[in-house]
Design a protein around this motif. Structure first.
Motif, PDB file in Angstrom:
ATOM      1  N   UNK A  36       7.568   6.642  -1.716  1.00  0.00           N
ATOM      2  CA  UNK A  36       7.675   6.365  -0.030  1.00  0.00           C
ATOM      3  C   UNK A  36       8.506   5.219   0.048  1.00  0.00           C
ATOM      4  N   UNK A  37       9.379   5.463   1.204  1.00  0.00           N
ATOM      5  CA  UNK A  37      10.501   4.312   1.380  1.00  0.00           C
ATOM      6  C   UNK A  37      10.024   3.164   2.421  1.00  0.00           C
ATOM      7  N   UNK A  38      10.771   2.218   2.378  1.00  0.00           N
ATOM      8  CA  UNK A  38      10.539   1.149   3.143  1.00  0.00           C
ATOM      9  C   UNK A  38      10.318   1.525   4.673  1.00  0.00           C
ATOM     10  N   UNK A  39      11.258   2.469   5.162  1.00  0.00           N
ATOM     11  CA  UNK A  39      11.019   2.694   6.605  1.00  0.00           C
ATOM     12  C   UNK A  39       9.753   3.458   6.626  1.00  0.00           C
ATOM     13  N   UNK A  40       9.153   4.475   5.902  1.00  0.00           N
ATOM     14  CA  UNK A  40       7.879   5.259   6.093  1.00  0.00           C
ATOM     15  C   UNK A  40       7.011   4.122   6.158  1.00  0.00           C
ATOM     16  N   UNK A  41       6.685   3.347   5.133  1.00  0.00           N
ATOM     17  CA  UNK A  41       5.625   2.299   5.194  1.00  0.00           C
ATOM     18  C   UNK A  41       5.708   1.545   6.339  1.00  0.00           C
ATOM     19  N   UNK A  42       6.655   1.071   6.910  1.00  0.00           N
ATOM     20  CA  UNK A  42       6.749   0.200   7.784  1.00  0.00           C
ATOM     21  C   UNK A  42       6.428   1.010   9.187  1.00  0.00           C
ATOM     22  N   UNK A  43       6.842   2.384   9.282  1.00  0.00           N
ATOM     23  CA  UNK A  43       6.494   3.072  10.333  1.00  0.00           C
ATOM     24  C   UNK A  43       5.002   3.151  10.592  1.00  0.00           C
ATOM     25  N   UNK A  44       4.295   3.295   9.278  1.00  0.00           N
ATOM     26  CA  UNK A  44       2.866   3.393   9.534  1.00  0.00           C
ATOM     27  C   UNK A  44       2.272   1.927   9.897  1.00  0.00           C
ATOM     28  N   UNK A  45       2.854   1.013   9.106  1.00  0.00           N
ATOM     29  CA  UNK A  45       2.174  -0.243   9.307  1.00  0.00           C
ATOM     30  C   UNK A  45       2.544  -0.585  10.794  1.00  0.00           C
ATOM     31  N   UNK A  46       3.541  -0.267  11.575  1.00  0.00           N
ATOM     32  CA  UNK A  46       3.604  -0.915  13.036  1.00  0.00           C
ATOM     33  C   UNK A  46       2.789  -0.165  13.780  1.00  0.00           C
ATOM     34  N   UNK A  47       2.271   1.134  13.462  1.00  0.00           N
ATOM     35  CA  UNK A  47       1.310   2.029  14.190  1.00  0.00           C
ATOM     36  C   UNK A  47      -0.019   1.330  14.014  1.00  0.00           C
ATOM     37  N   UNK A  48      -0.232   0.685  13.049  1.00  0.00           N
ATOM     38  CA  UNK A  48      -1.633  -0.258  12.791  1.00  0.00           C
ATOM     39  C   UNK A  48      -1.521  -1.104  11.815  1.00  0.00           C
ATOM     40  N   UNK A  49      -1.323  -2.377  12.416  1.00  0.00           N
ATOM     41  CA  UNK A  49      -1.072  -3.703  11.517  1.00  0.00           C
ATOM     42  C   UNK A  49      -2.270  -3.957  10.939  1.00  0.00           C
ATOM     43  N   UNK A  50      -3.484  -3.818  11.617  1.00  0.00           N
ATOM     44  CA  UNK A  50      -4.578  -4.390  10.791  1.00  0.00           C
ATOM     45  C   UNK A  50      -4.842  -3.731   9.507  1.00  0.00           C
ATOM     46  N   UNK A  51      -4.293  -2.761   9.292  1.00  0.00           N
ATOM     47  CA  UNK A  51      -4.602  -1.894   8.049  1.00  0.00           C
ATOM     48  C   UNK A  51      -3.885  -2.730   6.751  1.00  0.00           C
ATOM     49  N   UNK A  52      -3.147  -3.667   7.211  1.00  0.00           N
ATOM     50  CA  UNK A  52      -2.490  -4.272   6.181  1.00  0.00           C
ATOM     51  C   UNK A  52      -3.365  -5.526   5.508  1.00  0.00           C
ATOM     52  N   UNK A  53      -4.425  -5.508   6.180  1.00  0.00           N
ATOM     53  CA  UNK A  53      -5.582  -6.536   5.707  1.00  0.00           C
ATOM     54  C   UNK A  53      -6.795  -5.809   5.097  1.00  0.00           C
ATOM     55  N   UNK A  54      -6.723  -4.707   4.987  1.00  0.00           N
ATOM     56  CA  UNK A  54      -7.851  -3.650   4.288  1.00  0.00           C
ATOM     57  C   UNK A  54      -7.431  -3.360   2.984  1.00  0.00           C
ATOM     58  N   UNK A  55      -8.511  -3.740   1.966  1.00  0.00           N
ATOM     59  CA  UNK A  55      -8.080  -3.122   0.786  1.00  0.00           C
ATOM     60  C   UNK A  55      -8.139  -1.777   0.539  1.00  0.00           C
ATOM     61  N   UNK A  56      -7.623  -1.054  -0.478  1.00  0.00           N
ATOM     62  CA  UNK A  56      -7.564   0.190  -0.754  1.00  0.00           C
ATOM     63  C   UNK A  56      -8.938   0.429  -1.470  1.00  0.00           C
ATOM     64  N   UNK A  57     -10.159   1.347  -0.968  1.00  0.00           N
ATOM     65  CA  UNK A  57     -11.224   1.436  -1.733  1.00  0.00           C
ATOM     66  C   UNK A  57     -11.155   2.276  -3.144  1.00  0.00           C
ATOM     67  N   UNK A  58     -10.010   2.795  -3.569  1.00  0.00           N
ATOM     68  CA  UNK A  58      -9.711   3.441  -4.612  1.00  0.00           C
ATOM     69  C   UNK A  58      -9.224   2.391  -5.647  1.00  0.00           C
ATOM     70  N   UNK A  59      -8.474   1.515  -5.185  1.00  0.00           N
ATOM     71  CA  UNK A  59      -8.066   0.529  -6.417  1.00  0.00           C
ATOM     72  C   UNK A  59      -8.231  -0.868  -6.189  1.00  0.00           C
ATOM     73  N   UNK A  60      -9.283  -1.290  -5.033  1.00  0.00           N
ATOM     74  CA  UNK A  60      -9.519  -2.758  -4.427  1.00  0.00           C
ATOM     75  C   UNK A  60      -8.183  -3.418  -4.199  1.00  0.00           C
ATOM     76  N   UNK A  61      -6.946  -2.771  -3.997  1.00  0.00           N
ATOM     77  CA  UNK A  61      -5.733  -3.648  -3.784  1.00  0.00           C
ATOM     78  C   UNK A  61      -5.395  -3.643  -2.261  1.00  0.00           C
ATOM     79  N   UNK A  62      -4.869  -4.847  -1.891  1.00  0.00           N
ATOM     80  CA  UNK A  62      -4.281  -4.606  -0.487  1.00  0.00           C
ATOM     81  C   UNK A  62      -2.904  -3.964  -0.310  1.00  0.00           C
ATOM     82  N   UNK A  63      -2.701  -3.636   0.625  1.00  0.00           N
ATOM     83  CA  UNK A  63      -1.323  -2.642   0.922  1.00  0.00           C
ATOM     84  C   UNK A  63      -0.225  -3.243   0.257  1.00  0.00           C
TER      85      UNK A  63
END
Length: 874
Positions: free
Chosen positions: A805-832
């Protein structure tokens, strides 16, 4: 000339089959127990010798209307002491003729040759031609035969000749009947072929018809007996000539007995041929002019060739003799030695052109040597298998690919009583027409004859339609006898290996089973279904028809037999079906689903597994339509709930791999059209199968394919929403985004930048951003970035966790839902931000961390511990 029988006695031992047929000369007594001869036997008979292979007697009109030469109708006959004799004889001359007779009895009077004079100067020359013709008909050498006038015979009403024979000092007699007006007086000649039962031949010599206007003649050997019946009216005048034959060397005097012996082997070999083989071709190795043949018939042939023609006429007394002019064009280029034969003209023995009437010969005659299967040529292929019996080449054309043309004349002899068998030996329309005639007339005798051909000749076997109408005729018949059952079996066995029953024929076989019982046809049905040539390299439709036929049989058969048919047909599909020939599977899928619905009480899981495996095997060359049909089948199988899901899961996994491997090879505009047209629902179902049963490998392929052009991509996401609706559409679109789209960017490597570029007149082109595809998905369905999937993951988790995934794609998704950056990935337990950093995308990691710097506080202790261990280590 060929050797005489006396010098080739040993050759008789090599005739083969003829030795077994010495006492079965009657060709009409043909039945299943008959022992047939071969064309090899006919060839051997000719090699044995055509000398003396003639008739014991012969008679004809001598007016030029037949192959016999003409005698002048105006004779110029005069009798010593009487003067000229009018012909036919007038009343006032009758008593004068009788007065000059040296002998007389029973109203028959003889006048010695010394008192006879013929003034017509053409008579002697015409007589020579008649004698030559007689020689050919009797099978002797014309150059050794002469005729000497012995007497004039005058007969009037009541006159007759008692049964008698001629002096042994001469070879035979020639009787020339001068123009006479009479009735009765039939001439009978007896052939001494059998001592106790002489064969007889009767000749009217034109009595009551043309006898008054033309001469007639009859001839016979001296060992033949003959008689003349009483004249019922009028009077006749005959000239009797003694036939003398010059003996050369130790050759015996020709007699009817010698001729019978010479003709016998030839006759047996011809009449011993099976009905569809009763045609032979004799090469003359030269071409006779068509004009000469039309004018003179067989008399235009050389003496050697005329002798062969007469031998064929004598041996095949009931056979037709034709003279065939044919052409052969032979390619003689590198590696190409093909040869094409064609008939140019056909003449009967009298010279009548019958080319149009005998047009059926073009498909029947086989110009190859008898050494080969069905070859009719009574000659060996000596130095070149295609041209050795055609004489010299007439012309050569072409440069690097030369062609040689040969033209030659052949003698063709065939038994007209078996014309139907001969026409049908090559199959095709002739067999089909005879089948129609049989059905129309209910002629079972004709059916028996046709079946004998079909059993003997592979080319003559039935096509589907012919087989079906014959079976239908028997099924509708009220007769249920064993003979009818035997006919059904023969007809089934007669279906060509190149033909496969259609639905109508299969149904007719089912009707036959219903009427006569399965036990009567079980073996024939098995032979039909087990024929390897019939089923190899056939498409799935072929085997589905067989499976459906087996299912129908299964409902009519008690025990395991029906299931055996079903298992065999299913296994054949698995083993022999060609998976690469199918271009449209719609009908196949409908057939499978129809069978499932109709025969729901029968376990068809094996059938379904084999069909699905068939589609899987053919993926490499499958069209887009076939993949869509395969999708439809899987969808319906899941919907029916008849089969356990576990049995379908492996097929669904295979489909996901097959679809993504194959779809990229299709032209994009066709896929786009499918997504915009009636097939979009099935296409979206295929995409759904990829998402649900695929792996990351399949998702990557599908993602790359979908963003190749903007038109294709737009059609895909629009179709998802149109097909699945506002509730389920976003769910599938989110899954496609997560698994297939976030991993790739709009770039020159994976996509066509040109197709994504916006162009307007007088405005600078708008080049796409790397994340334009994600942007379009979010514009269409913005809420999906805030929804989790079945694994409780958000789109940002997928984007940050992707190594591609490119930086642009990640940022495009992040801009659409910034709160998701603070939610851990249930599969790995890591933040985005941690997921991005773990994949080396530090720029994206830093940007995500800036959205909520407090996230690092939870990781300080971990960082300190790592640092302390590192310090102690140093």
């Amino acid at each position: 000339m060929m050797s005489s029988p006396s010098s080739n006695a040993a050759a008789a031992a090599d005739i083969g089959i003829l030795a077994q047929n010495e006492h079965s000369d009657d060709a009409s007594s043909m039945d299943e127990k008959s022992v047939w001869s071969k064309r090899w036997d006919v060839y051997q008979s000719i090699e044995y010798g055509t000398d003396y292979c003639g008739n014991c007697c012969y008679a004809d009109i001598a007016d030029g209307s037949t192959t016999s030469p003409a005698l002048p109708p105006i004779i110029g006959l005069s009798i010593s002491g009487m003067g000229n004799v009018s012909l036919p004889v007038v009343d006032e001359q009758m008593s004068k003729i009788k007065a000059r007779a040296a002998s007389g009895e029973g109203e028959k009077y003889g006048i010695d040759a010394s008192k006879i004079k013929i003034d017509n100067p053409q008579w002697d020359e015409s007589l020579k031609k008649i004698v030559e013709n007689v020689a050919h008909k009797l099978g002797v050498d014309p150059s050794y035969l002469t005729a000497e006038l012995e007497e004039l015979i005058y007969m009037e009403k009541g006159g007759y000749i008692e049964r008698r024979n001629d002096d042994e000092d001469m070879m035979g007699s020639l009787i020339i009947q001068l123009p006479s007006r009479f009735t009765g007086g039939e001439l009978t000649i007896y052939n001494p072929a059998e001592e106790d039962d002489w064969e007889s031949f009767k000749f009217t010599l034109g009595a009551g018809k043309e006898s008054a206007y033309s001469c007639h003649f009859a001839c016979h050997f001296s060992d033949c007996e003959y008689k003349m019946a009483k004249l019922r009216s009028g009077a006749r005048v005959l000239l009797r000539y003694a036939l003398h034959y010059k003996q050369v060397g130790e050759n015996e005097m020709p007699t009817a007995g010698v001729v019978n012996k010479s003709r016998s082997l030839f006759k047996k070999s011809l009449n011993g041929l099976s009905p569809p083989d009763r045609m032979v071709l004799l090469p003359l190795e030269k071409k006779y002019d068509g004009i000469a043949l039309a004018k003179f018939g067989i008399t235009a042939l050389s003496q050697e060739h005329r002798q062969k023609a007469e031998a064929l006429l004598a041996a095949g007394a009931d056979w037709e003799l034709l003279i065939v002019n044919a052409k052969l064009v032979r390619s003689c280029g590198n590696g190409d030695h093909s040869a094409i034969t064609s008939i140019t003209d056909v003449f009967d023995e009298s010279g009548c052109r019958v080319t149009s009437k005998m047009s059926w010969l073009a498909n029947t005659i086989d110009f190859s040597s008898f050494e080969r299967d069905d070859g009719m040529m009574l000659a060996f292929d000596c130095y070149d298998e295609s041209v050795s019996n055609w004489g010299a080449c007439k012309s050569t054309t072409g440069g690097s690919k030369p062609k040689q043309t040969y033209q030659s004349t052949f003698l063709l002899s065939y038994d007209s009583a078996f014309e139907m068998e001969l026409k049908c030996r090559v199959g095709g329309e002739e067999v089909a027409e005879v089948c129609k005639k049989i059905v129309k007339t209910r002629d079972y005798g004709l059916l028996d004859r046709l079946l004998s051909v079909v059993e003997a000749k592979e080319k003559s076997k039935f096509d589907v339609k012919s087989c079906q109408i014959l079976l239908q005729m028997l099924v509708k018949s009220r007769n249920q006898s064993i003979s009818r059952v035997a006919l059904v079996n023969k007809i089934l066995s007669g279906l060509s290996s190149s033909e496969e029953p259609d639905e109508l024929l299969y149904d007719t076989i089912i009707d036959a089973v219903d009427k006569f019982g399965h036990n009567c046809f079980g073996e024939s049905i098995e032979v039909l279904l087990n024929d390897f040539e019939r089923k190899v390299q056939k498409d799935i439709d072929f085997f589905l028809k067989r499976i459906e036929f087996a299912l129908k049989l299964n409902t009519r058969i008690e025990g395991e037999a029906g299931l055996d048919y079903l298992e065999a047909a299913t296994n054949d599909l698995s083993r022999y079906a060609s998976a690469y020939s199918i271009t449209d599977g719609t009908d196949n899928v409908n057939t499978i689903l129809s069978m499932i619905a109709t025969y729901h009480d029968t376990d068809l899981s094996h059938v379904v597994d084999v069909c699905l495996n068939f589609f899987h095997r053919g993926t490499k060359r499958q069209s887009l339509q076939v993949l869509m049909d395969r999708t439809h089948l899987l969808k319906q199988l899941i919907a029916t709930n008849i089969f356990e899901f576990e049995s379908l899961q492996s097929s669904l996994v295979e489909f996901a791999a097959d679809f993504t491997r194959r779809v990229k090879s299709f032209e994009y505009f066709k896929s786009e059209a499918k997504l915009k047209g009636e097939g979009k629902d099935i296409f979206i179902q295929a995409a759904d199968f990829v998402i649900e049963y695929g792996t990351q490998t399949e998702w990557d392929k599908f993602g790359k394919w979908s963003i190749k052009t903007m038109g294709l991509f737009s059609a895909l996401i629009d179709a998802v929403m149109n097909v699945r609706g506002p509730v389920l559409g976003p769910v599938l679109l989110r899954d496609i985004l997560n698994k297939c789209l976030l991993q790739y960017s709009i770039n020159g490597r994976d996509t066509s930048i040109r197709s994504w570029t916006v162009r307007k007149r007088n405005v600078r082109d708008i080049v796409p951003t790397r994340s334009l595809h994600v942007q379009k998905v979010l514009e269409l369905c913005p809420g999906i970035v805030q929804t989790v999937d079945m694994d409780k993951r958000l789109p940002l988790h997928y984007a940050a966790a992707s190594a591609t995934a490119s930086f642009d794609v990640i940022m495009e998704v992040f801009k659409a839902c910034e709160d998701a950056a603070s939610i851990r990935d249930p599969m790995t337990g890591l933040f985005p931000f941690q997921l991005a950093a773990s994949n080396g995308n530090y720029k994206a990691s830093y940007s995500l961390l800036l959205a909520n710097p407090n996230l690092v506080s939870s990781g300080i202790k971990v960082s300190d511990r790592k640092r302390k261990r590192s310090s102690s280590a140093t």
